[in-house]
Structures are given as C-alpha cells and as structure tokens.
Scaffold this motif. Structure first.
Motif, PDB file in Angstrom:
ATOM      1  N   MET A   1      -7.884  -8.016  -0.206  1.00 21.28           N
ATOM      2  CA  MET A   1      -8.667  -6.922   0.599  1.00 21.28           C
ATOM      3  C   MET A   1      -7.645  -6.046   0.789  1.00 21.28           C
ATOM      4  SD  MET A   1     -11.741  -6.762   1.016  1.00 21.28           S
ATOM      5  CE  MET A   1     -13.532  -7.465   1.058  1.00 21.28           C
ATOM      6  N   ALA A   2      -6.402  -6.314   1.401  1.00 19.45           N
ATOM      7  CA  ALA A   2      -5.426  -5.601   1.763  1.00 19.45           C
ATOM      8  C   ALA A   2      -4.854  -4.712   0.695  1.00 19.45           C
ATOM      9  CB  ALA A   2      -4.464  -6.403   2.448  1.00 19.45           C
ATOM     10  N   VAL A   3      -4.593  -5.451  -0.739  1.00 21.89           N
ATOM     11  CA  VAL A   3      -4.216  -4.879  -1.583  1.00 21.89           C
ATOM     12  C   VAL A   3      -5.211  -3.745  -1.987  1.00 21.89           C
ATOM     13  CG1 VAL A   3      -3.894  -5.058  -4.061  1.00 21.89           C
ATOM     14  CG2 VAL A   3      -2.892  -6.839  -2.487  1.00 21.89           C
ATOM     15  N   ILE A   4      -6.300  -3.994  -2.164  1.00 23.96           N
ATOM     16  CA  ILE A   4      -7.310  -2.986  -2.646  1.00 23.96           C
ATOM     17  C   ILE A   4      -7.478  -1.842  -1.640  1.00 23.96           C
ATOM     18  CG2 ILE A   4      -8.603  -4.568  -4.149  1.00 23.96           C
ATOM     19  CD1 ILE A   4     -10.966  -4.606  -2.112  1.00 23.96           C
ATOM     20  N   THR A   5      -7.360  -2.134  -0.558  1.00 22.78           N
ATOM     21  CA  THR A   5      -7.192  -1.226   0.601  1.00 22.78           C
ATOM     22  C   THR A   5      -6.080  -0.206   0.484  1.00 22.78           C
ATOM     23  OG1 THR A   5      -8.508  -2.631   2.257  1.00 22.78           O
ATOM     24  CG2 THR A   5      -7.245  -0.408   3.028  1.00 22.78           C
ATOM     25  N   ILE A   6      -4.923  -0.722   0.207  1.00 18.18           N
ATOM     26  CA  ILE A   6      -3.629   0.263  -0.126  1.00 18.18           C
ATOM     27  C   ILE A   6      -3.880   0.917  -1.480  1.00 18.18           C
ATOM     28  CG2 ILE A   6      -1.360   0.073  -0.578  1.00 18.18           C
ATOM     29  CD1 ILE A   6      -0.845  -2.292   0.723  1.00 18.18           C
ATOM     30  N   ILE A   7      -4.406   0.472  -2.492  1.00 13.47           N
ATOM     31  CA  ILE A   7      -4.534   1.036  -3.790  1.00 13.47           C
ATOM     32  C   ILE A   7      -5.626   2.463  -3.348  1.00 13.47           C
ATOM     33  CG2 ILE A   7      -5.350   0.965  -6.264  1.00 13.47           C
ATOM     34  CD1 ILE A   7      -4.433  -2.004  -6.087  1.00 13.47           C
ATOM     35  N   CYS A   8      -6.593   2.053  -2.772  1.00 14.74           N
ATOM     36  CA  CYS A   8      -7.799   2.940  -2.705  1.00 14.74           C
ATOM     37  C   CYS A   8      -7.514   4.283  -2.000  1.00 14.74           C
ATOM     38  CB  CYS A   8      -9.190   2.296  -2.104  1.00 14.74           C
ATOM     39  SG  CYS A   8     -10.308   3.383  -1.931  1.00 14.74           S
ATOM     40  N   PHE A   9      -6.960   3.935  -0.640  1.00 18.50           N
ATOM     41  CA  PHE A   9      -6.545   4.858   0.189  1.00 18.50           C
ATOM     42  C   PHE A   9      -4.970   5.282   0.394  1.00 18.50           C
ATOM     43  CE2 PHE A   9     -10.019   2.463   1.906  1.00 18.50           C
ATOM     44  CZ  PHE A   9     -10.969   3.346   1.799  1.00 18.50           C
ATOM     45  N   LYS A  10      -4.025   4.922  -0.583  1.00 13.11           N
ATOM     46  CA  LYS A  10      -2.645   5.362  -0.717  1.00 13.11           C
ATOM     47  C   LYS A  10      -2.259   5.418   0.747  1.00 13.11           C
ATOM     48  CE  LYS A  10      -0.850   7.871  -4.406  1.00 13.11           C
ATOM     49  NZ  LYS A  10      -0.965   9.005  -5.490  1.00 13.11           N
ATOM     50  N   THR A  11      -2.304   4.582   1.638  1.00 14.10           N
ATOM     51  CA  THR A  11      -2.032   4.504   2.947  1.00 14.10           C
ATOM     52  C   THR A  11      -0.566   4.517   3.195  1.00 14.10           C
ATOM     53  OG1 THR A  11      -4.034   3.474   3.637  1.00 14.10           O
ATOM     54  CG2 THR A  11      -2.589   3.760   5.250  1.00 14.10           C
ATOM     55  N   TYR A  12       0.054   5.497   4.015  1.00 14.76           N
ATOM     56  CA  TYR A  12       1.473   5.472   4.349  1.00 14.76           C
ATOM     57  C   TYR A  12       1.438   5.112   5.871  1.00 14.76           C
ATOM     58  CZ  TYR A  12       2.071   7.570  -0.235  1.00 14.76           C
ATOM     59  OH  TYR A  12       1.979   7.665  -1.577  1.00 14.76           O
ATOM     60  N   ASN A  13       0.627   5.496   6.433  1.00 14.12           N
ATOM     61  CA  ASN A  13       0.543   5.103   8.082  1.00 14.12           C
ATOM     62  C   ASN A  13       0.132   3.626   8.227  1.00 14.12           C
ATOM     63  OD1 ASN A  13      -1.099   5.239  10.780  1.00 14.12           O
ATOM     64  ND2 ASN A  13       0.274   7.124  11.042  1.00 14.12           N
ATOM     65  N   VAL A  14       0.760   2.941   9.054  1.00 17.28           N
ATOM     66  CA  VAL A  14       0.639   1.635   9.604  1.00 17.28           C
ATOM     67  C   VAL A  14      -1.005   1.364  10.139  1.00 17.28           C
ATOM     68  CG1 VAL A  14       1.373  -0.568  10.798  1.00 17.28           C
ATOM     69  CG2 VAL A  14       3.070   1.039   9.498  1.00 17.28           C
ATOM     70  N   ARG A  15      -0.754   2.254  11.183  1.00 16.98           N
ATOM     71  CA  ARG A  15      -2.131   2.027  11.854  1.00 16.98           C
ATOM     72  C   ARG A  15      -3.387   2.488  11.327  1.00 16.98           C
ATOM     73  NH1 ARG A  15      -2.304   6.194  17.283  1.00 16.98           N
ATOM     74  NH2 ARG A  15      -2.303   7.599  15.598  1.00 16.98           N
ATOM     75  N   GLN A  16      -3.237   3.500  10.406  1.00 17.70           N
ATOM     76  CA  GLN A  16      -4.386   4.040   9.720  1.00 17.70           C
ATOM     77  C   GLN A  16      -4.699   2.654   8.550  1.00 17.70           C
ATOM     78  OE1 GLN A  16      -3.765   7.265   7.128  1.00 17.70           O
ATOM     79  NE2 GLN A  16      -6.118   7.815   6.919  1.00 17.70           N
ATOM     80  N   PHE A  17      -3.649   2.002   8.014  1.00 20.11           N
ATOM     81  CA  PHE A  17      -3.809   0.876   7.211  1.00 20.11           C
ATOM     82  C   PHE A  17      -4.625  -0.111   7.491  1.00 20.11           C
ATOM     83  CE2 PHE A  17      -1.891  -3.323   6.049  1.00 20.11           C
ATOM     84  CZ  PHE A  17      -2.530  -3.380   4.745  1.00 20.11           C
ATOM     85  N   ILE A  18      -3.997  -0.555   9.051  1.00 18.50           N
ATOM     86  CA  ILE A  18      -4.646  -1.732   9.808  1.00 18.50           C
ATOM     87  C   ILE A  18      -6.290  -1.188   9.920  1.00 18.50           C
ATOM     88  CG2 ILE A  18      -4.789  -2.944  11.998  1.00 18.50           C
ATOM     89  CD1 ILE A  18      -1.783  -2.629  12.075  1.00 18.50           C
ATOM     90  N   ARG A  19      -6.565  -0.131  10.259  1.00 17.93           N
ATOM     91  CA  ARG A  19      -7.750   0.096  10.439  1.00 17.93           C
ATOM     92  C   ARG A  19      -8.723   0.355   9.474  1.00 17.93           C
ATOM     93  NH1 ARG A  19      -9.061   6.762  11.525  1.00 17.93           N
ATOM     94  NH2 ARG A  19      -8.386   6.325   9.097  1.00 17.93           N
ATOM     95  N   ASN A  20      -8.341   0.834   8.136  1.00 19.76           N
ATOM     96  CA  ASN A  20      -8.945   0.771   7.076  1.00 19.76           C
ATOM     97  C   ASN A  20      -9.436  -0.784   6.768  1.00 19.76           C
ATOM     98  OD1 ASN A  20      -9.081   3.469   6.691  1.00 19.76           O
ATOM     99  ND2 ASN A  20      -7.417   3.561   5.416  1.00 19.76           N
ATOM    100  N   CYS A  21      -8.290  -1.479   6.866  1.00 25.94           N
ATOM    101  CA  CYS A  21      -8.387  -3.141   6.527  1.00 25.94           C
ATOM    102  C   CYS A  21      -9.504  -3.806   7.186  1.00 25.94           C
ATOM    103  CB  CYS A  21      -7.002  -3.703   6.637  1.00 25.94           C
ATOM    104  SG  CYS A  21      -5.914  -3.712   5.376  1.00 25.94           S
TER     105      CYS A  21
END
Length: 261
Positions: A71-91
């Motif tokens: 789930m974390a991997v596909i979230t990174i691929i999908c949203f191309k997240t560079y902000n840690v807070r945004q990554f955690i929120r999306n996950c």
C-alpha cells in the motif's frame, strides 16, 4: 477439497480495486495524480499481491506486513509524494478506504446471507462507499471547508503591494528547489508587467499539466491573517484560476515561518 486460484483473475480483481481505492484517495485528499500513474501504481500493487499469494506459506503476520508495504509503495508511485506529512496522510486514507470497503463487503455478505464472495460483491461494496463519500465530502465542502478554505493575502514585490484572494489547497506543496520556501501561485494579470522583477523558474506537477516549469518572482514579504512571511516566492500562472480566487496557497505556508507584524 482442493481450491484452484487463477492468478490472472486475482491480478484483475486487485488491479480494479487498487485503481478505485487510489482514485478515491486522490478525490478525498485532493492529491494530484495522472491516469498513467494510477494505472502504473494499480498494476504494481496487483503484481506484488500476486507474489504474496504465491508465497502464501509464509508466516501469516508477515503477509499482513507485506500488504501494508505494498500500500505504501503504490501510494508513492501514484502521488509522487515528496512531503512526508502528505505521504503519511495519503497512506492513512488508502488504508482507511480499503478497510471500510472490506467492512461494507462483509456487511452485505452477512446481510443477504450470500454463499460466497464474488467480484460483483466487491463492486457493489465499492459503489456504496463511493456514494457515501460523495455525500459526506459534499456536506463538508458546503458546511465546513467553504468557510475556511479562502484567505486574503497582501504581497510586497519591489516596493509595490498586491492583494490576492487565495484558496488554501491541501494538494499545493510547491517549493523552490534552491531556498526550500513554499511558493504562492497567483494569476499573472494581478501583477501586470513583470519584466522589471527578478525571476526564477520552478518545476511543477499540477495546474492542468503532468509536469512543467512555472515562472516565479521574488517578493520581500506576504501578509496572511495579520502575520508576515519573509521572504516569499510568487509562482506566476498565465491563465485564470477561478472566478472565486486568483491565488493558491498551501496550509503549510500559512502555518510556517511566521513573524509578527
């Protein structure tokens, strides 16, 4: 009784569900993505899940842990997240949506006393959840967010002051790569002729394009909610943003680097 598992069916079902879940995550969190990234992330998630099915003899809790990693991997691929807070929120939203859809699926299964789970049941559960989300997000937009999502900004550039009406966009995490300062995006027509201002260019991945370069000017200050931010960078957008606002700012910019007037 021996159970046959068709890997192509497993791949297809997971691909469709991942595509739906990631699309909902993008809709709820207002995180920008593209259809190509949605397809790539969904395909990656389905492929990795098929590997877990193949290695089903692994320890049970290891499989659960691997599902969280996927789930974390596909979230990174999908949203191309560079902000840690945004990554955690999306996950978190991705996990939450998956869990709720699963709960609805079980509820329908026991409510109608179905004999087995099916792809139709997953689609029905997803559709029910989508309707709930549309209604819920709509109510939030009308009664809560609409009152708080706009702010008035005054910016100073080369001794001149400009007034902006900005929307507070949770998906706007544009930063200058050199200084690291958050960029306020504004319509070009607000400033008129920008030839006399010091300019820079900032890569971006939104505003109607997958990728591009946004021209920007350096400002001395910006006043938001009676607070002053120094320095400030204004990304200049050459098209109309909206009839309701002429600038975009992120919550991070409002909450950071403040200095009392």
């Amino acid at each position: 009784m021996q159970v046959k598992i068709y890997i192509d069916v497993i791949f297809f079902i997971n691909f469709v569900m991942d595509l739906f879940i990631l699309s909902l995550t993008s809709f709820i969190t207002k995180s920008s993505t593209s259809f190509l990234r949605l397809l790539l992330s969904s395909s990656t998630g389905s492929f990795l899940y098929c590997i877990i099915i193949y290695l089903a003899d692994f320890y049970y809790y290891s499989n659960i842990f691997m599902c969280f990693i996927i789930m974390a991997v596909i979230t990174i691929i999908c949203f191309k997240t560079y902000n840690v807070r945004q990554f955690i929120r999306n996950c978190l939203f991705t996990y939450l949506i998956s869990t709720v859809i699963g709960g609805i699926c079980f509820y329908i299964y026991y409510l109608f006393r179905l004999k087995y789970f099916s792809f139709v049941l997953l689609i029905a559960s997803s559709f029910v959840f989508f309707i709930i989300v549309k209604l819920f997000v709509g109510l939030i937009d009308v009664y809560i967010i609409d009152r708080k999502k706009y702010c008035e900004i005054d910016v100073g550039i080369n001794g001149r002051s400009y007034s902006l009406t900005a929307i507070i966009d949770t998906g706007a995490y544009l930063k200058d790569e050199i200084s690291g300062h958050t960029v306020i995006i504004a319509e070009e027509k607000v400033f008129g002729n920008l030839d006399e201002y010091k300019k820079t260019f900032i890569p971006f991945r939104s505003l109607g394009n997958d990728e591009g370069v946004l021209p920007a000017v350096y400002g001395q200050w910006a006043i938001i909610n009676k607070k002053i931010i120094k320095p400030v960078i204004i990304g200049v957008y050459d098209k109309k943003l909206s009839d309701s606002f002429n600038a975009i700012i992120s919550p991070e910019a409002i909450g950071g680097y403040y200095e009392n007037i």
